[in-house]
Design a protein around this motif. Sequence first.
Motif, short mmCIF file in Angstrom:
data_model
loop_
_atom_site.label_atom_id
_atom_site.label_comp_id
_atom_site.label_asym_id
_atom_site.label_seq_id
_atom_site.Cartn_x
_atom_site.Cartn_y
_atom_site.Cartn_z
N UNK A 1 1.43 10.11 -6.38
CA UNK A 1 2.04 9.40 -5.25
C UNK A 1 3.20 8.52 -5.72
N UNK A 2 4.26 9.21 -6.14
CA UNK A 2 5.41 8.51 -6.73
C UNK A 2 6.07 7.56 -5.75
N UNK A 3 5.89 7.77 -4.45
CA UNK A 3 6.51 6.83 -3.49
C UNK A 3 5.90 5.44 -3.67
N UNK A 4 4.61 5.38 -4.02
CA UNK A 4 3.97 4.07 -4.22
C UNK A 4 4.47 3.44 -5.52
N UNK A 5 4.41 4.19 -6.62
CA UNK A 5 4.82 3.65 -7.91
C UNK A 5 6.27 3.20 -7.91
N UNK A 6 7.12 3.99 -7.26
CA UNK A 6 8.54 3.60 -7.30
C UNK A 6 8.78 2.36 -6.42
N UNK B 1 1.08 0.36 -11.43
CA UNK B 1 1.70 1.63 -11.04
C UNK B 1 3.23 1.51 -11.01
N UNK B 2 3.74 0.29 -11.09
CA UNK B 2 5.18 0.08 -11.08
C UNK B 2 5.87 0.55 -12.36
N UNK C 1 0.83 -1.19 0.00
CA UNK C 1 0.00 0.00 0.00
C UNK C 1 0.86 1.24 0.00
N UNK C 2 0.21 2.39 0.21
CA UNK C 2 0.90 3.67 0.10
C UNK C 2 0.63 4.52 1.32
N UNK D 1 7.73 8.21 2.64
CA UNK D 1 8.51 7.46 1.64
C UNK D 1 9.11 6.19 2.26
N UNK D 2 9.66 6.34 3.47
CA UNK D 2 10.30 5.19 4.11
C UNK D 2 9.26 4.12 4.46
#
Length: 281
Positions: A174-179, A167-168, A116-117, A130-131
């Motif tokens: 929400x780039x923290x999720x995709x990355x 999203x990968x 999840x995010x 992010x962490x």
Amino acid sequence: MFDRVRDVSESRGVDRGQGVRDRPGVRGKRLLVTGGTRGLGEQIVRLLAAEGARVATCARTASDLEALRGSLSADDSGRLFTQPLDVTEPERLENFVAASAQRFGGLDGVVACAGGSRGRSLELADAEDWAATWELNVGHTARLVRAAVPYLRTAGGGSVVVISSISGWKPGPNAQYGSAKSAQIHLAASLARELGPDGIRVNAVSPGSMLIPGRRWDRMRTEEPEAFAAFTRAELPSGGPVAPHEVARVVAFLLSDWSSGISGANLPVDRAQNAPSPDGY
Ligand SMILES: NC(=O)c1ccc[n+]([C@@H]2O[C@H](COP(=O)([O-])OP(=O)(O)OC[C@H]3O[C@@H](n4cnc5c(N)ncnc54)[C@H](OP(=O)(O)O)[C@@H]3O)[C@@H](O)[C@H]2O)c1
């Protein structure tokens, strides 16, 4: 005569059908799924249990694990092992893997499904968001596989499935999720190479937006029907989001010996979805 034909077939890797009958799906396999009380994880646990596997699962909420057990048939719940824990706590996760293997007498496969995010867009998300997102998706996956490897090796090999997302690789908010989901796809490809010599297959499954009762897409469908219809028309050519039980079937296939030729892959299960989110880009 028949024996000679069979010899030739086998030497050419031809499956004459006998092997199909000899290799059931996941019946009798000893499997572990993180995050099995809701959404996709729940569907995976239910399907694997119904197919005759022994299944271990965890989530943070003990009452949800009990509710899951209570909703299964006596046969299926008899093959279920659960523990309440947070997968981002390394020691708890490692102990859970060891306890599951002890309960089942080994492990044949694991699914890193919890994910999840946390946080929102770049300027609204802080370092902790992010962490935390990294730990939940990538850190837990790496530690789960690391803890499971000795058991899979002892079993003579096994299958690891990493639940990533479209999203990968598709840009979205929400780039923290995709990355983090992108890193999971990399993990699957790299660990497939690293663990291949032990007979351990590693694959990623990347769902598109899943229609889960009460969750975001379901809410959008009922609360903003016009926006939902417009997004579906534009981005989901097959007429709607994928259902979690459809993704669960692909996971079960990857855990089974039917998929023995697949390792290091990333399988999208997304009905050819384009944009991953209605929130922009
Ligand atoms: N939903 C989608 O449309 C979608 C699309 C593509 C990919 N995915 C991916 O698919 C996976 C499942 O998503 P979902 O939407 O089905 O999830 P969900 O409905 O939010 O369910 C998450 C499950 O994981 C457990 N969980 C969450 N955080 C945990 C933690 N720190 N430790 C232990 N258990 C934890 C939850 O139980 P507790 O809360 O009790 O811990 C629950 O059982 C995720 O990896 C997600 O990134 C989802």
